[in-house]
Design a protein around this motif. Structure first.
Motif, PDB file in Angstrom:
ATOM      1  N   PHE A   1      -8.972 -22.618 -18.717  1.00 51.95           N
ATOM      2  CA  PHE A   1      -8.388 -23.327 -17.584  1.00 51.95           C
ATOM      3  C   PHE A   1      -9.268 -24.462 -17.063  1.00 51.95           C
ATOM      4  N   GLY A   2     -10.427 -24.634 -17.647  1.00 50.96           N
ATOM      5  CA  GLY A   2     -11.323 -25.689 -17.178  1.00 50.96           C
ATOM      6  C   GLY A   2     -10.690 -27.067 -17.198  1.00 50.96           C
ATOM      7  N   PRO A   3     -10.112 -27.497 -18.328  1.00 51.19           N
ATOM      8  CA  PRO A   3      -9.505 -28.835 -18.355  1.00 51.19           C
ATOM      9  C   PRO A   3      -8.362 -28.992 -17.347  1.00 51.19           C
ATOM     10  N   LEU A   4      -7.527 -27.954 -17.195  1.00 43.19           N
ATOM     11  CA  LEU A   4      -6.430 -28.041 -16.237  1.00 43.19           C
ATOM     12  C   LEU A   4      -6.951 -28.130 -14.812  1.00 43.19           C
ATOM     13  N   ALA A   5      -7.974 -27.346 -14.500  1.00 47.57           N
ATOM     14  CA  ALA A   5      -8.549 -27.401 -13.158  1.00 47.57           C
ATOM     15  C   ALA A   5      -9.142 -28.779 -12.879  1.00 47.57           C
ATOM     16  N   GLN A   6      -9.780 -29.356 -13.879  1.00 49.49           N
ATOM     17  CA  GLN A   6     -10.335 -30.695 -13.703  1.00 49.49           C
ATOM     18  C   GLN A   6      -9.227 -31.721 -13.493  1.00 49.49           C
ATOM     19  N   LEU A   7      -8.145 -31.563 -14.235  1.00 48.89           N
ATOM     20  CA  LEU A   7      -7.019 -32.473 -14.086  1.00 48.89           C
ATOM     21  C   LEU A   7      -6.400 -32.365 -12.694  1.00 48.89           C
ATOM     22  N   GLU A   8      -6.355 -31.133 -12.157  1.00 45.48           N
ATOM     23  CA  GLU A   8      -5.793 -30.904 -10.822  1.00 45.48           C
ATOM     24  C   GLU A   8      -6.820 -31.121  -9.715  1.00 45.48           C
ATOM     25  N   GLN A   9      -8.016 -31.561 -10.081  1.00 48.82           N
ATOM     26  CA  GLN A   9      -9.104 -31.827  -9.118  1.00 48.82           C
ATOM     27  C   GLN A   9      -9.474 -30.556  -8.344  1.00 48.82           C
ATOM     28  N   LEU A  10      -9.673 -29.472  -9.091  1.00 49.25           N
ATOM     29  CA  LEU A  10     -10.056 -28.197  -8.506  1.00 49.25           C
ATOM     30  C   LEU A  10     -11.445 -27.809  -8.982  1.00 49.25           C
ATOM     31  N   ASP A  11     -12.134 -27.069  -8.141  1.00 48.09           N
ATOM     32  CA  ASP A  11     -13.434 -26.516  -8.509  1.00 48.09           C
ATOM     33  C   ASP A  11     -13.202 -25.099  -9.030  1.00 48.09           C
ATOM     34  N   LEU A  12     -13.345 -24.900 -10.346  1.00 48.03           N
ATOM     35  CA  LEU A  12     -13.139 -23.598 -10.973  1.00 48.03           C
ATOM     36  C   LEU A  12     -14.495 -22.998 -11.316  1.00 48.03           C
ATOM     37  N   ALA A  13     -14.780 -21.820 -10.763  1.00 50.09           N
ATOM     38  CA  ALA A  13     -16.044 -21.134 -11.013  1.00 50.09           C
ATOM     39  C   ALA A  13     -15.756 -19.750 -11.575  1.00 50.09           C
ATOM     40  N   CYS A  14     -16.386 -19.413 -12.697  1.00 48.71           N
ATOM     41  CA  CYS A  14     -16.231 -18.100 -13.326  1.00 48.71           C
ATOM     42  C   CYS A  14     -17.609 -17.495 -13.538  1.00 48.71           C
ATOM     43  N   ARG A  15     -17.812 -16.306 -13.059  1.00 49.45           N
ATOM     44  CA  ARG A  15     -19.129 -15.677 -13.172  1.00 49.45           C
ATOM     45  C   ARG A  15     -18.976 -14.168 -13.283  1.00 49.45           C
TER      46      ARG A  15
ATOM     47  N   ALA B   1      -3.304 -19.062  -9.436  1.00 49.12           N
ATOM     48  CA  ALA B   1      -4.285 -19.619  -8.506  1.00 49.12           C
ATOM     49  C   ALA B   1      -4.412 -21.128  -8.671  1.00 49.12           C
ATOM     50  N   VAL B   2      -4.477 -21.590  -9.912  1.00 45.36           N
ATOM     51  CA  VAL B   2      -4.603 -23.027 -10.169  1.00 45.36           C
ATOM     52  C   VAL B   2      -3.337 -23.763  -9.737  1.00 45.36           C
ATOM     53  N   ARG B   3      -2.177 -23.162 -10.001  1.00 43.83           N
ATOM     54  CA  ARG B   3      -0.921 -23.838  -9.702  1.00 43.83           C
ATOM     55  C   ARG B   3      -0.710 -24.030  -8.198  1.00 43.83           C
ATOM     56  N   TYR B   4      -1.157 -23.066  -7.392  1.00 43.25           N
ATOM     57  CA  TYR B   4      -0.855 -23.112  -5.967  1.00 43.25           C
ATOM     58  C   TYR B   4      -2.045 -23.443  -5.092  1.00 43.25           C
ATOM     59  N   THR B   5      -3.074 -24.005  -5.702  1.00 39.55           N
ATOM     60  CA  THR B   5      -4.208 -24.496  -4.928  1.00 39.55           C
ATOM     61  C   THR B   5      -4.185 -26.018  -4.942  1.00 39.55           C
ATOM     62  N   PRO B   6      -4.157 -26.654  -3.788  1.00 34.32           N
ATOM     63  CA  PRO B   6      -4.071 -28.126  -3.750  1.00 34.32           C
ATOM     64  C   PRO B   6      -5.364 -28.776  -4.223  1.00 34.32           C
ATOM     65  N   ALA B   7      -5.260 -30.059  -4.544  1.00 36.87           N
ATOM     66  CA  ALA B   7      -6.428 -30.821  -5.002  1.00 36.87           C
ATOM     67  C   ALA B   7      -7.557 -30.717  -3.983  1.00 36.87           C
ATOM     68  N   GLY B   8      -8.766 -30.571  -4.504  1.00 39.97           N
ATOM     69  CA  GLY B   8      -9.938 -30.414  -3.646  1.00 39.97           C
ATOM     70  C   GLY B   8     -10.241 -28.969  -3.319  1.00 39.97           C
ATOM     71  N   GLY B   9      -9.382 -28.042  -3.758  1.00 35.05           N
ATOM     72  CA  GLY B   9      -9.589 -26.629  -3.478  1.00 35.05           C
ATOM     73  C   GLY B   9     -10.487 -25.975  -4.508  1.00 35.05           C
ATOM     74  N   ARG B  10     -10.605 -24.649  -4.384  1.00 36.17           N
ATOM     75  CA  ARG B  10     -11.529 -23.907  -5.236  1.00 36.17           C
ATOM     76  C   ARG B  10     -10.849 -22.633  -5.744  1.00 36.17           C
ATOM     77  N   VAL B  11     -11.104 -22.332  -7.017  1.00 35.35           N
ATOM     78  CA  VAL B  11     -10.658 -21.084  -7.625  1.00 35.35           C
ATOM     79  C   VAL B  11     -11.887 -20.403  -8.221  1.00 35.35           C
ATOM     80  N   GLU B  12     -12.077 -19.144  -7.890  1.00 36.91           N
ATOM     81  CA  GLU B  12     -13.251 -18.415  -8.361  1.00 36.91           C
ATOM     82  C   GLU B  12     -12.824 -17.106  -9.016  1.00 36.91           C
TER      83      GLU B  12
END
Length: 339
Positions: free
Chosen positions: A198-212, A238-249
């Motif tokens: 999901f990294g490329p999609l999150a970048q396209l949607e301007q989201l901060d995706l963190a996986c740990r 999570a990616v679909r319903y988080t607006p640009a500038g948001g964060r998914v962890e």
């Protein structure tokens, strides 16, 4: 066949009643014989009909109630909603309550079955209508058979196939027959894999995706493909319903009780409080959820829930409107925990 507790209690109560009746008859005959100086055979002739009448009345009271129960059970085969009156507080009343509970459960199961098939028919209608509409337009020459048209047909076919797969998974999960390919699952690697996906999609949607994942997190017993399916569903939402500038962890950690938890948290729209208890229901769509036009089947979370249950775990959700949502998957570390 093993005798049930209420049957043993009923038999004991009937035996006590008959014993008391016998003792009463013998006592009455003894007193009458002593008072009126009657021969034993006269007492026997006089008392036996009375004893028989009392025994007949007692047995009729019990058998009438049991007959009503039998009739109610037979009606369950036809309408599923039969019920019997509950009389008294004895064992027969307990049996009547058990029959009524069974009737309620059967009626609920039948209602859920009808709703399920109605929902499936409704959901199938949209991709089929889209597919048929495009094919008719191609046949009539209204649209050209180009790459775009083929892509639209392919999207409709994929949506239909995805819906069928989801329906199958939910149905198998409901009856506990989901097939799992058990093996050692590296949860940390699984979380990293989903992050890369999901990294490329999150970048396209301007989201901060963190996986740990916690360092040294031990592998668990499970089906890696099915657990990946769970995480893909959760992270995709999570990616679909988080607006640009948001964060998914996505965070995986070991709990003190030996379980492993995987939390998918976002800063998206959130879910209304009245929708939260229903998000794992089949075909349920919250007000803020996706529509059919955006590709949702309404089964993603239901599938995730059944898959997690098949692993002996559970999934929970917490959400606040306008602040985000957290889905938490809890899994046993070893397969032995399922037994």
């Amino acid at each position: 066949m093993r005798t049930r507790p209420y049957e043993r209690r009923l038999r004991a109560r009937l035996a006590r009643a008959m014993m008391m009746l016998a003792v009463g008859v013998v006592g009455a005959a003894t007193v009458a014989g002593a008072v009126w100086q009657l021969p034993p055979w006269v007492l026997l002739v006089a008392v036996v009909p009375v004893a028989g009448a009392v025994a007949t009345w007692l047995s009729r009271v019990v058998t009438d109630r049991l007959t009503r129960l039998r009739d109610a059970v037979e009606r369950l085969e036809f309408d599923g909603g039969a019920s019997v009156p509950v009389e008294g507080v004895d064992e027969v009343a307990d049996l009547a309550r058990a029959v009524n509970r069974l009737a309620d459960r059967l009626a609920m199961a039948e209602r859920v079955r009808r709703e399920f098939f109605a929902d499936v028919a409704h959901e199938l209608r949209h991709p089929l209508a889209l597919l048929l509409g495009r094919l008719e337009a191609l046949q009539d020459g209204a649209i050209a058979l180009d790459q775009a048209a083929v892509g639209q047909l392919g999207d409709a076919a994929h949506a239909l196939n995805r819906l069928i797969d989801d329906v199958r998974d939910v149905s198998l999960g409901d009856v506990g027959q989901l097939h799992l390919a058990w093996g050692a699952v590296d949860v940390a690697a699984l979380v990293e894999e989903v992050g890369d996906l999901f990294g490329p999609l999150a970048q396209l949607e301007q989201l901060d995706l963190a996986c740990r994942a916690d360092p040294g997190l031990s592998p668990i017993d499970g089906d890696a493909g099915r657990l990946r399916q769970v995480l893909v569903n959760l992270v995709a939402n999570a990616v679909r319903y988080t607006p640009a500038g948001g964060r998914v962890e996505v965070a995986a950690r070991a709990a003190a009780d030996g379980t492993v938890t995987i939390a998918v948290e976002d800063t998206g729209r959130g879910i209304a409080p009245h929708d939260v208890p229903h998000v794992f229901r089949r075909f349920y769509r919250a007000d803020t959820s996706r529509s059919r036009q955006t590709g949702g089947t309404g089964l993603g979370l239901a599938v995730a829930d059944r898959l997690v249950q098949a692993h002996g775990g559970h999934i929970a959700v917490k959400s606040q409107l306008g602040r985000g949502t957290v889905f938490t998957v809890t899994l046993p570390s070893r397969r032995a925990a399922l037994s």
